[in-house]
Design a protein around this motif. Structure first.
Motif, PDB file in Angstrom:
ATOM      1  N   GLY A   1       0.897  -1.110  -0.200  1.00  0.00           N
ATOM      2  CA  GLY A   1      -0.275   0.557  -0.156  1.00  0.00           C
ATOM      3  C   GLY A   1       0.684   1.309  -0.244  1.00  0.00           C
ATOM      4  N   ALA A   2       2.508   0.577   0.294  1.00  0.00           N
ATOM      5  CA  ALA A   2       2.569   2.363  -0.188  1.00  0.00           C
ATOM      6  C   ALA A   2       2.736   2.890  -1.348  1.00  0.00           C
ATOM      7  N   LEU A   3       3.503   4.131  -0.896  1.00  0.00           N
ATOM      8  CA  LEU A   3       3.461   5.380  -2.274  1.00  0.00           C
ATOM      9  C   LEU A   3       4.489   5.217  -2.145  1.00  0.00           C
ATOM     10  N   ILE A   4       5.090   6.335  -3.420  1.00  0.00           N
ATOM     11  CA  ILE A   4       6.478   6.506  -3.515  1.00  0.00           C
ATOM     12  C   ILE A   4       6.513   8.060  -3.573  1.00  0.00           C
ATOM     13  N   THR A   5       7.411   8.468  -2.587  1.00  0.00           N
ATOM     14  CA  THR A   5       7.591   9.977  -2.312  1.00  0.00           C
ATOM     15  C   THR A   5       8.985  10.481  -2.734  1.00  0.00           C
ATOM     16  N   GLY A   6       9.713   9.363  -3.841  1.00  0.00           N
ATOM     17  CA  GLY A   6      10.840  10.749  -4.422  1.00  0.00           C
ATOM     18  C   GLY A   6      11.523   9.270  -5.630  1.00  0.00           C
ATOM     19  N   ASN A   7      12.036   9.471  -6.682  1.00  0.00           N
ATOM     20  CA  ASN A   7      12.953   8.882  -7.656  1.00  0.00           C
ATOM     21  C   ASN A   7      13.842   9.696  -7.716  1.00  0.00           C
ATOM     22  N   GLN A   8      14.802   8.948  -8.756  1.00  0.00           N
ATOM     23  CA  GLN A   8      15.739   9.564  -8.867  1.00  0.00           C
ATOM     24  C   GLN A   8      16.450   8.875  -9.770  1.00  0.00           C
TER      25      GLN A   8
ATOM     26  N   ARG B   1      16.450   4.930  -7.891  1.00  0.00           N
ATOM     27  CA  ARG B   1      16.540   4.998  -6.545  1.00  0.00           C
ATOM     28  C   ARG B   1      14.998   4.915  -6.963  1.00  0.00           C
ATOM     29  N   VAL B   2      14.121   4.403  -5.559  1.00  0.00           N
ATOM     30  CA  VAL B   2      12.863   5.134  -5.126  1.00  0.00           C
ATOM     31  C   VAL B   2      12.970   4.530  -4.056  1.00  0.00           C
ATOM     32  N   ASP B   3      12.293   6.061  -3.706  1.00  0.00           N
ATOM     33  CA  ASP B   3      11.320   6.205  -1.813  1.00  0.00           C
ATOM     34  C   ASP B   3      10.103   6.063  -1.616  1.00  0.00           C
ATOM     35  N   PHE B   4       9.722   5.396  -0.752  1.00  0.00           N
ATOM     36  CA  PHE B   4       8.442   4.696  -0.533  1.00  0.00           C
ATOM     37  C   PHE B   4       7.712   5.721   0.791  1.00  0.00           C
TER      38      PHE B   4
ATOM     39  N   ASN C   1      17.024   3.715   5.146  1.00  0.00           N
ATOM     40  CA  ASN C   1      16.316   4.640   6.117  1.00  0.00           C
ATOM     41  C   ASN C   1      16.340   5.401   6.015  1.00  0.00           C
ATOM     42  N   LYS C   2      15.881   6.353   5.403  1.00  0.00           N
ATOM     43  CA  LYS C   2      15.941   7.676   4.654  1.00  0.00           C
ATOM     44  C   LYS C   2      14.627   8.852   5.728  1.00  0.00           C
ATOM     45  N   GLY C   3      14.951   8.252   7.593  1.00  0.00           N
ATOM     46  CA  GLY C   3      13.935   8.709   8.475  1.00  0.00           C
ATOM     47  C   GLY C   3      12.421   7.766   8.311  1.00  0.00           C
ATOM     48  N   LYS C   4      11.193   8.542   9.507  1.00  0.00           N
ATOM     49  CA  LYS C   4      10.652   7.669   9.969  1.00  0.00           C
ATOM     50  C   LYS C   4       9.790   7.544   8.899  1.00  0.00           C
ATOM     51  N   SER C   5       9.219   5.920   7.951  1.00  0.00           N
ATOM     52  CA  SER C   5       8.633   6.023   7.016  1.00  0.00           C
ATOM     53  C   SER C   5       9.038   6.377   6.005  1.00  0.00           C
ATOM     54  N   ASN C   6      10.402   6.683   5.789  1.00  0.00           N
ATOM     55  CA  ASN C   6      10.398   6.530   4.252  1.00  0.00           C
ATOM     56  C   ASN C   6      12.012   5.906   4.075  1.00  0.00           C
ATOM     57  N   ARG C   7      11.453   4.744   3.347  1.00  0.00           N
ATOM     58  CA  ARG C   7      12.676   3.600   3.057  1.00  0.00           C
ATOM     59  C   ARG C   7      12.912   4.006   1.312  1.00  0.00           C
ATOM     60  N   ARG C   8      14.640   3.362   1.201  1.00  0.00           N
ATOM     61  CA  ARG C   8      14.926   4.234   0.003  1.00  0.00           C
ATOM     62  C   ARG C   8      15.607   2.021  -0.449  1.00  0.00           C
ATOM     63  N   LEU C   9      15.681   2.616  -1.992  1.00  0.00           N
ATOM     64  CA  LEU C   9      15.614   1.279  -2.269  1.00  0.00           C
ATOM     65  C   LEU C   9      16.908   1.666  -3.688  1.00  0.00           C
ATOM     66  N   TYR C  10      17.485   1.473  -3.644  1.00  0.00           N
ATOM     67  CA  TYR C  10      18.700   1.284  -5.150  1.00  0.00           C
ATOM     68  C   TYR C  10      19.206   0.321  -5.894  1.00  0.00           C
ATOM     69  N   PHE C  11      18.686   0.759  -7.215  1.00  0.00           N
ATOM     70  CA  PHE C  11      18.235  -1.015  -8.048  1.00  0.00           C
ATOM     71  C   PHE C  11      19.622  -0.579  -9.094  1.00  0.00           C
ATOM     72  N   THR C  12      19.998  -1.652 -10.262  1.00  0.00           N
ATOM     73  CA  THR C  12      20.071  -1.188 -12.025  1.00  0.00           C
ATOM     74  C   THR C  12      19.564  -2.203 -12.574  1.00  0.00           C
ATOM     75  N   VAL C  13      20.524  -1.719 -13.613  1.00  0.00           N
ATOM     76  CA  VAL C  13      19.393  -3.210 -15.064  1.00  0.00           C
ATOM     77  C   VAL C  13      21.075  -3.886 -15.691  1.00  0.00           C
ATOM     78  N   GLU C  14      21.307  -5.533 -15.917  1.00  0.00           N
ATOM     79  CA  GLU C  14      21.859  -5.468 -16.201  1.00  0.00           C
ATOM     80  C   GLU C  14      21.280  -6.387 -17.769  1.00  0.00           C
TER      81      GLU C  14
END
Ligand SMILES: [Zn+2]
Length: 231
Positions: free
Chosen positions: A110-117, A124-127, A218-231
């Motif tokens: 149910g999480a929403l995106i709060t930011g992405n780069q 990265r995508v922040d949830f 962890n980017k503060g309370k209720s903010n998680r950041r996931l880094y990824f790449t493509v191969e």
């Protein structure tokens, strides 16, 4: 308003255009295939009239191509544009992956995106999530790759603003669109994700290859950041 060739065909690598205005090191064109920085995506780079374009930015509906020094050509000149396609294609693969990842995490939590780069090498995508450990990251990335392997078509089309905003699933990025636009561009990735979006994507998820989760933060309370790449 600069005509956005990448909205008609995201695979245009070279194009011809007329110079609309020259403002120091910045140039506008009547049309462009360069996708400007925005919506979390870094801009395209390449050459215009043989001179290196270091960044592309938008102001309102106008797109500015930025050079290292004032260009040798002036207003009304015909120029040939060439994109750095390796960079652009990686941005497209990363961006479509980010949409799938956001849809997977949203469906599961149910999480929403709060930011992405979205960058060519690492994205990265922040949830807005309380909890996001390494095991869960692998689980979400596995589900993203499952969707990628289904070879889903990515379709883009325009829809009346009010019609698009009536669908709660479409509005996640709608605030990023200029409010004056009557038609919103919609990007549909098979049955996985549909949303208002102005950026560049691959035309089928088979072009993504494989998505690899790199790390979580962890980017503060209720903010998680996931880094990824493509191969
Ligand atoms: Zn997007």
């Amino acid at each position: 308003m600069t005509k956005r060739l990448f909205w008609e065909d995201m695979y245009v690598r070279e194009f011809d255009a007329k110079v609309g205005a020259v403002d120091g090191r910045r140039v506008t064109l009547d049309q462009t295939a360069f996708n400007p920085r925005g919506g979390g995506l870094v801009s395209d780079t390449g050459t215009l009239g043989g001179q290196k374009v270091s960044e592309v930015v938008k102001e309102g509906e106008e797109i500015f191509h930025v050079f290292g020094e004032p260009p040798s050509f002036g207003v009304g000149a015909s120029v040939h544009g060439v994109l750095d396609w390796d960079r652009r294609f990686r941005i497209m693969r990363m961006h479509t992956s980010a949409h799938i990842l956001s849809a997977v995490v949203n469906r599961e939590t149910g999480a929403l995106i709060t930011g992405n780069q979205i960058s060519p090498d690492e994205s990265r995508v922040d949830f807005n999530l309380d909890d996001f450990d390494r095991g869960k990251m692998s689980y979400y990335i596995d589900m993203v790759n499952e969707a990628v392997r289904r070879e889903l078509d990515v379709k883009t089309f325009f829809m009346k603003r009010e019609e698009a905003l009536a669908n709660p699933g479409f509005v996640k990025l709608a605030n990023a669109m200029p409010p004056s636009l009557e038609m919103l561009r919609i990007v549909e990735i098979g049955d996985v994700d549909t949303q208002a979006d102005g950026g560049v994507h691959v035309r089928n998820t088979r072009e993504i290859g494989k998505v690899v989760g790199l790390k979580t933060e962890n980017k503060g309370k209720s903010n998680r950041r996931l880094y990824f790449t493509v191969e």
